[in-house]
Design a protein around this motif. Structure first.
Motif, PDB file in Angstrom:
ATOM      1  N   ILE A  71      -5.039  12.176  -2.995  1.00 14.66           N
ATOM      2  CA  ILE A  71      -4.106  11.356  -2.228  1.00 14.66           C
ATOM      3  C   ILE A  71      -3.520  12.166  -1.081  1.00 14.66           C
ATOM      4  CG2 ILE A  71      -1.919  10.086  -2.300  1.00 14.66           C
ATOM      5  CD1 ILE A  71      -2.537   9.335  -5.171  1.00 14.66           C
TER       6      ILE A  71
ATOM      7  N   GLU B 111       0.795  -1.235   0.000  1.00 12.94           N
ATOM      8  CA  GLU B 111       0.000   0.000   0.000  1.00 12.94           C
ATOM      9  C   GLU B 111       0.822   1.276   0.000  1.00 12.94           C
ATOM     10  OE1 GLU B 111      -4.227   1.349   1.872  1.00 12.94           O
ATOM     11  OE2 GLU B 111      -2.752   0.527   3.282  1.00 12.94           O
TER      12      GLU B 111
ATOM     13  N   SER C 241       0.887   3.861  -3.193  1.00 13.37           N
ATOM     14  CA  SER C 241       0.349   5.224  -3.158  1.00 13.37           C
ATOM     15  C   SER C 241       1.421   6.247  -3.512  1.00 13.37           C
ATOM     16  CB  SER C 241      -0.239   5.533  -1.774  1.00 13.37           C
ATOM     17  OG  SER C 241       0.759   5.436  -0.763  1.00 13.37           O
TER      18      SER C 241
ATOM     19  N   PHE D  81      -6.314   1.845  -1.600  1.00 13.37           N
ATOM     20  CA  PHE D  81      -5.542   1.563  -2.810  1.00 13.37           C
ATOM     21  C   PHE D  81      -5.540   0.041  -2.932  1.00 13.37           C
ATOM     22  CE2 PHE D  81      -3.985   5.770  -1.785  1.00 13.37           C
ATOM     23  CZ  PHE D  81      -3.893   6.372  -3.036  1.00 13.37           C
TER      24      PHE D  81
ATOM     25  N   ASN E  25      -5.787  12.337   1.745  1.00 17.72           N
ATOM     26  CA  ASN E  25      -6.237  11.011   2.208  1.00 17.72           C
ATOM     27  C   ASN E  25      -7.727  10.755   1.930  1.00 17.72           C
ATOM     28  OD1 ASN E  25      -3.676  10.256   3.431  1.00 17.72           O
ATOM     29  ND2 ASN E  25      -4.150  11.802   4.989  1.00 17.72           N
TER      30      ASN E  25
END
Length: 356
Positions: free
Chosen positions: A284, A263, A267, A292, A287
């Protein structure tokens, strides 16, 4: 006798003083007087009939609306509700080699749909190589929520190269996208939006919908909290492949790979990819992406499963020998080790026709 016959033909005795008076006045004056005369009390029996008719009419209209809703898709539970058992079964029997994605999707979608008052929309970002199952999973989710599946008028699919081809029209695309999403959520709070080819989308465009994905109860009187947003992208696929290859070289089973192993790197890889629609995106940074979801590259055995499933879908008798032949003829990576199918199961449907 003559009085009886007169009454029978509509000539009535003038019992009322008001009626007697009207008989001696011009017709226009009588009409005006009647117009402004206080309404006489309605008889109880007439009131009962009127109320009965109103109740019957109301019942008919309600029944008609229910019948209409039964045959015509609308934003109601009859048409939009999660079949959790169906989704679980489909992920288990139709999706191959994706233990992480299956687990995340089932829990994320089930939890969201069970929550009557979510604080924000559900936002899933699916990443991996071509042919690993990203589009297929979005289809499974749709088919187990919407009675009409992908044909539902509440499911909206955007493809980067088709809907947003011109880099000189970013400002126009942003405005159109915002209006489109707001209009559709206004029409149905449980709308779904699927963005395909995020790795080909112009950087900055997707930021235009950031407010819709945030923790706002309402924006301009519209709540987006019950909507679902799914992003599909090949970006980040290389970092996923690298992790999977390291496990393979270490002799470890791919089922040992967990979300925590992928993860963070995923990201960051997506966020810093200048060619991706997620490049330095606030989605992103703030948040707003709930999960993901990594899709692992497929091995030979998974491709064989795909071919067998495709045979069944085409009403053919599954033959493992044919499935193995199709799988062997695909291109694998790395070349020296032939571990992962480069195109996954994407071309299986067309290739199978050549072998049967």
């Amino acid at each position: 006798m003559s009085g009886y016959r007169g009454e029978a033909f509509g000539i009535y005795k003038l019992h009322s003083p008001i009626i007697a008076e009207e008989a001696t006045r011009p017709a226009a004056a009588v009409a005006a007087a009647r117009l402004f005369r206080p309404t006489e009390a309605i008889e109880p029996i007439s009131t009962s009939i009127a109320v009965g008719m109103a109740v019957a009419l109301t019942g008919f209209l309600a029944s008609y609306q229910n019948i209409l809703n039964y045959f015509h898709e609308c934003c109601r539970p009859e048409w939009i509700s999660l079949n959790r058992t169906g989704l679980q079964h489909d992920l288990k029997t139709k999706l191959f080699g994706q233990h992480i994605a299956s687990r995340i999707v089932l829990k994320a979608v089930s939890g969201f749909m069970a929550n009557k008052n979510p604080k924000k929309p559900l936002v899933l970002s699916l990443h991996g190589w071509t042919g690993t199952g990203k589009n297929f999973v979005s289809q499974l989710i749709t088919e187990n929520i919407y009675k009409e599946g992908m044909d539902s008028s509440f499911v909206h699919v955007f493809t980067a190269q088709h809907h947003f081809p011109n880099s000189n029209k970013i400002k126009t695309y942003k405005s159109q996208l915002k209006r489109w999403i707001k209009g559709n959520v206004t029409n149905c709070a449980h709308s779904m939006f699927i963005f395909d080819e995020m790795d080909k989308m112009h950087p900055g465009l997707i930021d235009s919908i950031k407010p819709f994905l945030d923790y706002y109860e309402k924006l301009d009187g519209v709540s987006f909290q019950k909507a679902i947003f799914i992003f599909l992208s090949n970006a980040g696929g290389e970092s996923i492949v690298e992790t999977a290859l390291n496990f393979w070289r270490a002799g470890r089973d791919r089922e040992e790979i967990e979300l925590k192993d992928l993860e963070t790197a995923l990201s960051l890889s997506v966020f810093n990819n200048k060619k991706s629609g997620f490049w330095h995106t606030s989605l992103i940074d703030k948040n707003l992406v709930d999960f993901f979801v990594p899709f692992l590259p497929l091995e030979y055995r998974h491709v064989v499963q795909c071919v067998l499933a495709e045979m069944e879908a085409k009403n053919l008798k599954p033959k493992k020998s044919v499935a193995e032949q199709v799988a062997r003829d695909l291109v694998y990576s790395p070349k020296s080790e032939r571990v992962f199918a480069v195109t996954g199961c994407k071309t299986i449907g067309s290739k199978l026709d050549y072998y049967i």
